[in-house]
Design an enzyme around this catalytic site. Structure first.
Site, PDB file in Angstrom:
ATOM      1  N   LEU A 105      22.547 -15.637 -26.018  1.00  0.00           N
ATOM      2  CA  LEU A 105      23.989 -15.406 -26.048  1.00  0.00           C
ATOM      3  C   LEU A 105      24.563 -16.148 -24.848  1.00  0.00           C
ATOM      4  CD1 LEU A 105      24.208 -11.547 -26.824  1.00  0.00           C
ATOM      5  CD2 LEU A 105      24.598 -13.456 -28.400  1.00  0.00           C
ATOM      6  N   ASP A 106      25.785 -16.642 -24.983  1.00  0.00           N
ATOM      7  CA  ASP A 106      26.427 -17.328 -23.861  1.00  0.00           C
ATOM      8  C   ASP A 106      26.610 -16.354 -22.689  1.00  0.00           C
ATOM      9  OD1 ASP A 106      26.669 -19.478 -25.555  1.00  0.00           O
ATOM     10  OD2 ASP A 106      28.705 -18.916 -26.181  1.00  0.00           O
ATOM     11  N   HIS A 107      26.822 -16.895 -21.506  1.00  0.00           N
ATOM     12  CA  HIS A 107      26.927 -16.018 -20.333  1.00  0.00           C
ATOM     13  C   HIS A 107      28.101 -15.043 -20.469  1.00  0.00           C
ATOM     14  CE1 HIS A 107      30.477 -17.582 -18.214  1.00  0.00           C
ATOM     15  NE2 HIS A 107      30.174 -18.712 -18.791  1.00  0.00           N
ATOM     16  N   LYS A 191      32.075 -19.922 -31.291  1.00  0.00           N
ATOM     17  CA  LYS A 191      33.205 -20.512 -30.557  1.00  0.00           C
ATOM     18  C   LYS A 191      33.541 -21.895 -31.107  1.00  0.00           C
ATOM     19  CE  LYS A 191      31.957 -18.091 -26.328  1.00  0.00           C
ATOM     20  NZ  LYS A 191      31.172 -18.218 -25.098  1.00  0.00           N
TER      21      LYS A 191
END
Ligand code: URA
Length: 241
Positions: A105-107, A191
């Protein structure tokens, strides 16, 4: 289940090097089923084994399967570059067993993250071939409209992908909110898809993997737990068919 010597059992559970595990037994710090273990070379059947080292008690676990409610501001990498690693939220026993996040998962993405030291499980959960659906809750900068939902379902072309990527399902849940199900886990996929469809994602949370829902685990942000067999069953191919 095979019998193993106590020093090997302790090492396999993340209690440190074989040498330090032997030393802990020699110092009388290790209890098996409540009794002080006299000898690190003694063998035990690992099935149902309860181990205590100092003040830490655990059941023997052949492999680790964890769920975390990932907070924003953590990277899913063992060598993070700009933020601390999600692994820093675990305890030493898990870190010593080389537990890895299942996919990334992205930060700034929050929500359900699985971690394990079982390579076959990690592969099954993260490979697109196995069609494990992941449900995301996204907030958008501009209002959601029917054209956005339709584009997400029809497929959007991202500049570095061969063909269009489409959501398995996409539903508007608020003026600026969407529930999106994906089976792949490409880099920044939600995104980038929302951007390609003409909007901008301002917050992203993963709320379910397979039929395992974060809300049913009762995990506060940053907390983690060992998955129970009934939780793992919700991730199995049978649960998805
Ligand atoms: N899609 C994204 O864009 N980011 C994530 O962290 C997960 C899916």
């Amino acid at each position: 289940m095979a019998a193993m010597s106590l020093d090997k059992i302790l090492q396999s559970q993340g209690f440190g090097s074989r040498k330090s595990c032997r030393a802990a037994v020699e110092q009388g710090l290790v209890r098996i089923g409540g009794q002080i273990a006299p000898d690190w070379s003694q063998t035990y059947s690992t099935e149902g084994l309860e181990l205590t080292v100092g003040s830490v008690s655990i059941p023997f676990r052949e492999q680790l399967y964890l769920a975390m409610n990932k907070p924003s501001g953590y990277e899913c990498s063992s060598r993070p570059s700009h933020h601390p690693s999600v692994l820093s939220l675990l305890d030493d026993l898990c870190r010593n067993r080389n537990v890895q996040p299942v996919g990334r998962l992205d930060h700034d993405t929050t929500g359900l993250l699985l971690l394990s030291d079982d390579g076959a499980f990690i592969h099954r959960q993260s490979s697109p071939k196995h069609h494990v659906p992941k449900l995301y809750h996204a907030r958008t900068a501009r209002p959601v409209d029917a054209a956005l939902v339709s584009a997400m379902l029809q497929g959007v072309q991202l500049h570095d992908e061969d063909g269009p990527l489409r959501a398995i399902s996409c539903e508007q849940t608020g003026e600026h909110e969407l529930d999106i199900v994906l089976e792949q886990g490409k880099y920044h996929q939600v995104k980038r898809m929302l951007a390609a469809a003409g909007n901008h994602c301002t917050a992203l949370e993963r709320v379910a993997i397979g039929r395992l829902y974060l809300k049913d685990l009762g995990l506060a942000s940053g907390a983690w737990m060992h998955l129970l067999p009934e939780h793992r069953a919700l991730l199995s191919p049978e649960a998805l068919s």
